[in-house]
Design a protein around this motif. Structure first.
Motif, mmCIF file in Angstrom:
data_model
loop_
_atom_site.group_PDB
_atom_site.id
_atom_site.type_symbol
_atom_site.label_atom_id
_atom_site.label_comp_id
_atom_site.label_asym_id
_atom_site.label_seq_id
_atom_site.Cartn_x
_atom_site.Cartn_y
_atom_site.Cartn_z
ATOM 1 N N LEU A 11 -2.024 -12.174 3.908
ATOM 2 C CA LEU A 11 -0.632 -12.614 3.982
ATOM 3 C C LEU A 11 -0.131 -13.093 2.622
ATOM 4 N N VAL A 12 -0.936 -13.884 1.945
ATOM 5 C CA VAL A 12 -0.555 -14.385 0.623
ATOM 6 C C VAL A 12 -0.425 -13.233 -0.364
ATOM 7 N N ALA A 13 -1.351 -12.290 -0.311
ATOM 8 C CA ALA A 13 -1.300 -11.148 -1.231
ATOM 9 C C ALA A 13 -0.062 -10.299 -0.973
ATOM 10 N N SER A 14 0.265 -10.065 0.291
ATOM 11 C CA SER A 14 1.450 -9.259 0.583
ATOM 12 C C SER A 14 2.728 -9.969 0.142
ATOM 13 N N GLN A 15 2.803 -11.287 0.300
ATOM 14 C CA GLN A 15 3.969 -12.033 -0.163
ATOM 15 C C GLN A 15 4.056 -12.000 -1.687
ATOM 16 N N LEU A 16 2.907 -12.059 -2.348
ATOM 17 C CA LEU A 16 2.884 -12.001 -3.804
ATOM 18 C C LEU A 16 3.386 -10.642 -4.295
ATOM 19 N N VAL A 17 2.953 -9.576 -3.652
ATOM 20 C CA VAL A 17 3.390 -8.238 -4.059
ATOM 21 C C VAL A 17 4.883 -8.075 -3.827
ATOM 22 N N ARG A 18 5.376 -8.570 -2.707
ATOM 23 C CA ARG A 18 6.814 -8.457 -2.423
ATOM 24 C C ARG A 18 7.666 -9.229 -3.419
ATOM 25 N N SER A 19 7.112 -10.270 -4.010
ATOM 26 C CA SER A 19 7.892 -11.101 -4.923
ATOM 27 C C SER A 19 7.880 -10.577 -6.361
ATOM 28 N N LEU A 20 7.103 -9.516 -6.628
ATOM 29 C CA LEU A 20 7.060 -8.970 -7.982
ATOM 30 C C LEU A 20 8.382 -8.292 -8.331
ATOM 31 N N ALA A 22 10.979 -5.433 -9.654
ATOM 32 C CA ALA A 22 11.015 -3.992 -9.361
ATOM 33 C C ALA A 22 10.306 -3.154 -10.415
ATOM 34 N N PRO A 23 10.468 -3.421 -11.715
ATOM 35 C CA PRO A 23 9.748 -2.592 -12.701
ATOM 36 C C PRO A 23 8.219 -2.680 -12.549
ATOM 37 N N VAL A 24 7.724 -3.849 -12.209
ATOM 38 C CA VAL A 24 6.282 -4.015 -12.021
ATOM 39 C C VAL A 24 5.834 -3.245 -10.779
ATOM 40 N N LEU A 25 6.619 -3.320 -9.709
ATOM 41 C CA LEU A 25 6.290 -2.578 -8.496
ATOM 42 C C LEU A 25 6.279 -1.072 -8.762
ATOM 43 N N ARG A 26 7.260 -0.590 -9.542
ATOM 44 C CA ARG A 26 7.291 0.838 -9.873
ATOM 45 C C ARG A 26 6.076 1.235 -10.702
ATOM 46 N N ALA A 30 3.314 3.925 -9.539
ATOM 47 C CA ALA A 30 2.979 5.086 -10.359
ATOM 48 C C ALA A 30 1.475 5.138 -10.632
ATOM 49 N N TRP A 31 0.880 3.985 -10.900
ATOM 50 C CA TRP A 31 -0.556 3.935 -11.146
ATOM 51 C C TRP A 31 -1.328 4.374 -9.909
ATOM 52 N N SER A 32 -0.964 3.867 -8.732
ATOM 53 C CA SER A 32 -1.690 4.237 -7.521
ATOM 54 C C SER A 32 -1.485 5.714 -7.197
ATOM 55 N N HIS A 33 -0.312 6.262 -7.531
ATOM 56 C CA HIS A 33 -0.068 7.680 -7.314
ATOM 57 C C HIS A 33 -0.984 8.521 -8.218
ATOM 58 N N ARG A 34 -1.137 8.112 -9.471
ATOM 59 C CA ARG A 34 -2.026 8.836 -10.390
ATOM 60 C C ARG A 34 -3.468 8.777 -9.905
ATOM 61 N N VAL A 35 -3.897 7.622 -9.435
ATOM 62 C CA VAL A 35 -5.261 7.477 -8.938
ATOM 63 C C VAL A 35 -5.474 8.369 -7.706
#
Length: 72
Positions: A11-20, A22-26, A30-35
């Protein structure tokens, strides 16, 4: 106890990701897509190698058996 700790960490990790921002999320996306593409390419190459090995084994002539003469 462990399950509740695990759930709360998720839960904490998902809230942390949502709070990042937009450029960091993109960038992460992109990194996960390349992997994922790299891993898919490796799986495909492995499958092609296995398929080629099976085809080569099927195309190879069977070992010739030479009958030995009986001894007197």
């Amino acid at each position: 106890m462990t399950a509740s700790l695990h759930n709360s960490l998720i839960l904490v990790a998902s809230q942390l990701v949502r709070s990042l921002p937009a450029p960091v999320l993109r960038a992460l996306d992109a990194w996960s897509h390349r992997v994922a593409r790299r891993r898919a390419l490796k799986r495909q190459q492995k499958w092609q190698r296995q398929k080629a090995a099976k085809a080569a084994a099927a195309a190879a002539p069977a070992a010739a058996y030479h009958l030995k003469p009986w001894r007197d």
